[in-house]
Write a protein that holds these residues in place. Structure first.
Motif, short mmCIF file in Angstrom:
data_model
loop_
_atom_site.label_atom_id
_atom_site.label_comp_id
_atom_site.label_asym_id
_atom_site.label_seq_id
_atom_site.Cartn_x
_atom_site.Cartn_y
_atom_site.Cartn_z
N GLY A 154 6.74 2.52 -7.02
CA GLY A 154 5.39 2.19 -6.56
C GLY A 154 4.57 3.44 -6.28
O GLY A 154 4.99 4.57 -6.52
N VAL A 155 3.41 3.22 -5.72
CA VAL A 155 2.49 4.31 -5.38
C VAL A 155 2.83 4.80 -3.98
O VAL A 155 2.97 3.99 -3.06
CB VAL A 155 1.03 3.81 -5.43
CG1 VAL A 155 0.07 4.90 -5.05
CG2 VAL A 155 0.72 3.26 -6.80
N ALA A 200 2.44 6.09 -0.21
CA ALA A 200 1.46 5.64 0.79
C ALA A 200 0.26 6.59 0.87
O ALA A 200 -0.88 6.14 1.01
CB ALA A 200 2.13 5.52 2.15
N ASP A 212 -1.11 8.20 -1.48
CA ASP A 212 -1.93 8.16 -2.68
C ASP A 212 -2.53 6.78 -2.94
O ASP A 212 -3.17 6.58 -3.97
CB ASP A 212 -1.10 8.56 -3.90
CG ASP A 212 -0.67 10.00 -3.86
OD1 ASP A 212 -1.30 10.79 -3.13
OD2 ASP A 212 0.30 10.35 -4.56
N SER A 213 -2.34 5.84 -2.05
CA SER A 213 -2.80 4.47 -2.31
C SER A 213 -4.32 4.40 -2.42
O SER A 213 -4.85 3.67 -3.27
CB SER A 213 -2.29 3.52 -1.24
OG SER A 213 -2.75 3.92 0.03
N TYR A 220 -5.29 5.87 -5.82
CA TYR A 220 -4.90 4.94 -6.87
C TYR A 220 -5.86 3.76 -6.95
O TYR A 220 -6.26 3.33 -8.03
CB TYR A 220 -3.46 4.46 -6.62
CG TYR A 220 -2.89 3.66 -7.74
CD1 TYR A 220 -2.46 4.28 -8.90
CD2 TYR A 220 -2.78 2.29 -7.65
CE1 TYR A 220 -1.92 3.55 -9.95
CE2 TYR A 220 -2.25 1.54 -8.69
CZ TYR A 220 -1.82 2.18 -9.83
OH TYR A 220 -1.31 1.46 -10.86
N ALA A 221 -6.26 3.25 -5.80
CA ALA A 221 -7.20 2.12 -5.77
C ALA A 221 -8.56 2.55 -6.33
O ALA A 221 -9.20 1.79 -7.06
CB ALA A 221 -7.35 1.59 -4.35
#
Length: 175
Positions: free
Chosen positions: A91-92, A94, A96-97, A100-101
């Motif tokens: 997953g991505v 935390a 970089d969330s 990423y969004a």
């Protein structure tokens, strides 16, 4: 007569020197495929060192054709070399969330790399004579994208003039 012989000798020596200055028929940085029948020196990876696990009772069952603890893991090794941890999740992270969004806010096209590679090859074929590459072994990649390339020095000067600092850029040359 002696002067003519001397000039001829110098001209012959200059011709030999110029003949030795020919271009490289196989530049390794642009042609990553081996042109010989021998082994590819970049395709051979040394195995990792053997290590003894702390607890021999929890060894996994061997799986024929499966992974081995000493098998090279290039992606994990690169992450560790850059300061990360090898046991990263799929997953991505935390931290970089938000990034990423933001990058995916307009949607994501699946298979974009393959699509762009195909379009690039088609564009170079149509506009820049792929025949030069095939017949004469002339690489036209950089020539094809010359007008789209960024002048690094001019861009760096523009940002410096605007007051932006870039610690990774080379220092200003003073004369």
């Amino acid at each position: 007569m002696r002067a003519a012989r001397g000039i001829t000798a110098v001209a012959a020596a200059a011709l030999l020197v110029l003949a030795g200055c020919g271009g490289d028929d196989n530049p390794r940085l642009m042609n990553l495929r081996s042109s010989t029948n021998g082994p590819d020196e970049f395709g051979i990876l040394p195995p990792k060192a053997l290590d003894l696990p702390e607890d021999l009772t929890t060894l996994p069952e061997p799986t024929p054709g499966g992974e081995n603890r000493t098998d090279p893991q290039p992606l994990d090794d690169a992450v560790v070399a850059l300061g990360g941890t090898a046991q990263r999740g799929t997953g991505v992270p935390a931290g970089d969330s938000a990034l990423y969004a933001q990058t995916g806010r307009f949607g994501v096209t699946p298979g974009i790399r393959q699509t762009l590679a195909g379009e690039d090859l088609e564009w170079r074929r149509d506009n820049n004579g792929r025949i030069l590459e095939k017949l004469f072994k002339v690489n036209v990649y950089y020539r094809a994208y010359r007008k789209d390339s960024l002048d690094q020095e001019a861009e760096l000067a523009r940002w410096r003039k605007a007051g932006a600092r870039n610690p990774s850029a080379p220092p200003v040359q003073t004369r």
